[in-house]
Design a protein around this motif. Structure first.
Motif, mmCIF file in Angstrom:
data_model
loop_
_atom_site.group_PDB
_atom_site.id
_atom_site.type_symbol
_atom_site.label_atom_id
_atom_site.label_comp_id
_atom_site.label_asym_id
_atom_site.label_seq_id
_atom_site.Cartn_x
_atom_site.Cartn_y
_atom_site.Cartn_z
ATOM 1 N N HIS A 133 -5.574 -0.002 4.434
ATOM 2 C CA HIS A 133 -4.534 1.061 4.662
ATOM 3 C C HIS A 133 -4.877 2.342 3.787
ATOM 4 O O HIS A 133 -4.741 3.365 4.165
ATOM 5 C CB HIS A 133 -3.115 0.485 4.373
ATOM 6 C CG HIS A 133 -2.513 -0.376 5.438
ATOM 7 N ND1 HIS A 133 -2.478 -0.070 6.731
ATOM 8 C CD2 HIS A 133 -2.160 -2.025 5.433
ATOM 9 C CE1 HIS A 133 -1.978 -1.148 7.491
ATOM 10 N NE2 HIS A 133 -2.040 -2.229 6.487
ATOM 11 N N LEU A 134 -5.057 1.814 2.510
ATOM 12 C CA LEU A 134 -5.159 3.111 1.592
ATOM 13 C C LEU A 134 -6.252 4.043 1.885
ATOM 14 O O LEU A 134 -6.437 5.150 1.501
ATOM 15 C CB LEU A 134 -5.001 2.519 0.240
ATOM 16 C CG LEU A 134 -3.965 2.027 -0.297
ATOM 17 C CD1 LEU A 134 -3.988 1.341 -1.742
ATOM 18 C CD2 LEU A 134 -2.723 2.895 -0.520
ATOM 19 N N VAL A 154 0.931 4.079 -3.228
ATOM 20 C CA VAL A 154 0.922 5.692 -2.859
ATOM 21 C C VAL A 154 2.129 6.479 -3.169
ATOM 22 O O VAL A 154 1.976 7.457 -3.647
ATOM 23 C CB VAL A 154 0.098 5.879 -1.725
ATOM 24 C CG1 VAL A 154 1.143 5.817 -0.503
ATOM 25 C CG2 VAL A 154 -0.536 7.238 -1.324
ATOM 26 N N TYR A 210 -7.370 3.362 -6.011
ATOM 27 C CA TYR A 210 -7.370 1.851 -5.827
ATOM 28 C C TYR A 210 -8.720 1.292 -5.851
ATOM 29 O O TYR A 210 -9.358 1.705 -4.786
ATOM 30 C CB TYR A 210 -6.460 1.727 -4.575
ATOM 31 C CG TYR A 210 -6.271 0.123 -4.243
ATOM 32 C CD1 TYR A 210 -5.106 -0.245 -4.813
ATOM 33 C CD2 TYR A 210 -7.067 -0.433 -3.202
ATOM 34 C CE1 TYR A 210 -5.023 -1.693 -4.705
ATOM 35 C CE2 TYR A 210 -6.755 -1.750 -3.080
ATOM 36 C CZ TYR A 210 -5.728 -2.531 -3.616
ATOM 37 O OH TYR A 210 -5.694 -3.974 -3.286
ATOM 38 N N TRP A 225 -5.553 7.115 3.847
ATOM 39 C CA TRP A 225 -4.489 8.014 3.332
ATOM 40 C C TRP A 225 -4.933 8.950 2.410
ATOM 41 O O TRP A 225 -4.452 9.220 1.465
ATOM 42 C CB TRP A 225 -3.376 7.142 2.707
ATOM 43 C CG TRP A 225 -2.465 6.360 3.851
ATOM 44 C CD1 TRP A 225 -2.661 6.539 5.179
ATOM 45 C CD2 TRP A 225 -1.942 5.294 3.561
ATOM 46 N NE1 TRP A 225 -1.885 5.407 5.645
ATOM 47 C CE2 TRP A 225 -1.308 4.714 4.950
ATOM 48 C CE3 TRP A 225 -1.482 4.379 2.445
ATOM 49 C CZ2 TRP A 225 -0.686 3.453 4.971
ATOM 50 C CZ3 TRP A 225 -0.604 3.471 2.749
ATOM 51 C CH2 TRP A 225 -0.173 2.816 3.823
ATOM 52 N N ALA A 231 -4.626 9.557 -2.137
ATOM 53 C CA ALA A 231 -5.047 8.049 -2.242
ATOM 54 C C ALA A 231 -6.849 7.977 -2.351
ATOM 55 O O ALA A 231 -7.335 8.326 -1.343
ATOM 56 C CB ALA A 231 -4.583 6.946 -1.486
ATOM 57 N N THR A 287 -9.954 5.221 -2.704
ATOM 58 C CA THR A 287 -10.269 4.176 -2.592
ATOM 59 C C THR A 287 -11.488 3.654 -2.925
ATOM 60 O O THR A 287 -12.552 4.559 -2.714
ATOM 61 C CB THR A 287 -9.990 3.391 -1.430
ATOM 62 O OG1 THR A 287 -10.587 4.189 -0.349
ATOM 63 C CG2 THR A 287 -8.548 3.475 -1.048
ATOM 64 N N ALA A 320 1.000 -1.294 0.041
ATOM 65 C CA ALA A 320 0.222 0.006 0.006
ATOM 66 C C ALA A 320 0.920 1.387 0.070
ATOM 67 O O ALA A 320 0.506 2.263 -0.585
ATOM 68 C CB ALA A 320 -0.922 -0.136 1.025
#
Length: 352
Positions: A75-76, A49, A61, A79, A84, A86, A45
């Motif tokens: 995780h992403l 990024v 993502y 952030w 990032a 998602t 991850a």
């Protein structure tokens, strides 16, 4: 209380004489820097990024939750301050489609899955090969077939990664050897994807995803930028022209004035991208897509050999088997055997 319990256990081991053998582990020699513990999924991850930041791009993502790859999405999703973005898709096909759309729009696009999900992504992944779009697919392998062994590790998706698509549709395949290497190869995957305008597949695995090791946090200034160019000069533009030795086609942002173009899964005329059923065009495009992936080998490091440069036996390993292979080779070398070891991180194409 925790410290006292730890010390009591340590002293018990020292004084009880319950063990006939003792091992002394010397201090490791490590490069100076700031270290932290990291597992393979978090490293992946962070690598994704970071790659987007090195290109001054947003990371998109899209993923459908699947063991043992779900943690990358977790995780992403935290952030957003690193640009990032998602998407938890409704299924694997939608996740792959969203990645294709993000890449077409000019973002750094990635998706993650495990073996069963890679099966479902294969048709859309073939479309990404045909469109020649840069995106990264992370396959955190587990035991199969079917839903198989979701919590057990296995390197069972190699042939699927290399050949699991209809027709001739090669793409670069990378495999990290340790949890920390997941960070490095995530960046390398995007570097290859953008340089050659192709999807790139990373073969991680459950063992690496859930294992942890000390990782030196690299200062951002030490990392090489990832150059990205979006042509905006309409004169002479053709969507499938080849500009240099990488054989990459131009990555034009949709809506660029004077550079409107059509993409699709049907075979096309080299250069113009117009739909073509002519056998010579199909042969030419298959050769271009093949040669584009093959020439990745001109931009990657040579294979490193640990041990004698020439001898009777070379042990090859890839992925998380590195530790077992290195240990066995070192034992044999101490016994005087003529054996060396090499770790394959680039599974397609092979290094020179």
């Amino acid at each position: 209380a925790n410290q006292r319990a730890l010390q009591a256990g340590y002293h018990y081991g020292e004084t009880s004489e319950a063990f006939a053998v003792q091992w002394s582990i010397p201090r490791a020699t490590v490069e100076p820097g700031t270290y932290r513990m990291i597992n393979g999924n978090e490293a992946t991850a962070l690598g994704l990024v970071t790659a987007a930041r090195l290109a001054r791009k947003a990371l998109v993502y899209s993923s459908y939750p699947i063991t043992p790859a779900s943690e990358i999405l977790h995780h992403l999703s935290r952030w957003k301050h690193l640009d990032a973005r998602t998407i938890q898709a409704e299924d694997e096909i939608a996740a792959m489609g969203a990645s294709i759309g993000a890449a077409y729009g000019g973002a750094f696009a990635a998706t993650g899955t495990s073996g069963p999900g890679l099966c479902l992504k294969s048709e859309a992944l073939n479309l990404a090969v045909m469109l020649e779009l840069p995106l990264v697919i992370v396959d955190v392998q587990r035991g199969g077939p079917s839903t198989g062994l979701p919590t057990k590790t296995e390197q069972g998706d190699l042939l699927q990664a290399l050949f699991g698509r209809n027709g001739e549709s090669p793409l670069p395949v990378l495999a990290p050897a340790s949890p920390a290497e997941c960070f490095e190869l995530a960046i390398e995957a995007f570097r290859i994807a953008v340089r050659h305008m192709t999807p790139v597949l990373i073969l991680s695995e459950g063992f690496l995803a859930n294992s942890s090791e000390p990782w030196r946090i690299p200062p951002f200034r030490e990392l090489a930028p990832i150059p990205v160019r979006h042509p905006d000069e309409p004169a002479g533009f053709q969507p499938y022209s080849r500009e240099d030795a990488t054989l990459a086609r131009p990555w034009v942002i949709p809506g660029t004035p004077g550079m409107e173009h059509r993409l699709g899964g049907l075979e096309k005329h080299p250069g113009t991208g117009a739909v073509s059923y002519a056998p010579e065009d199909h042969a030419a495009m298959c050769a271009l897509r093949r040669d584009k992936v093959a020439c990745v080998a001109d931009y990657i490091p040579d294979l490193e050999i640990t041990g004698p440069a020439a001898g009777r036996l070379l042990v090859l390993s890839w992925g998380g088997t590195r530790g077992a292979a290195v240990t066995a080779v070192e034992r044999l070398q101490r016994q005087g055997h003529d054996v060396a070891h090499a770790q394959l991180r680039y599974l397609n194409p092979f290094p020179h």
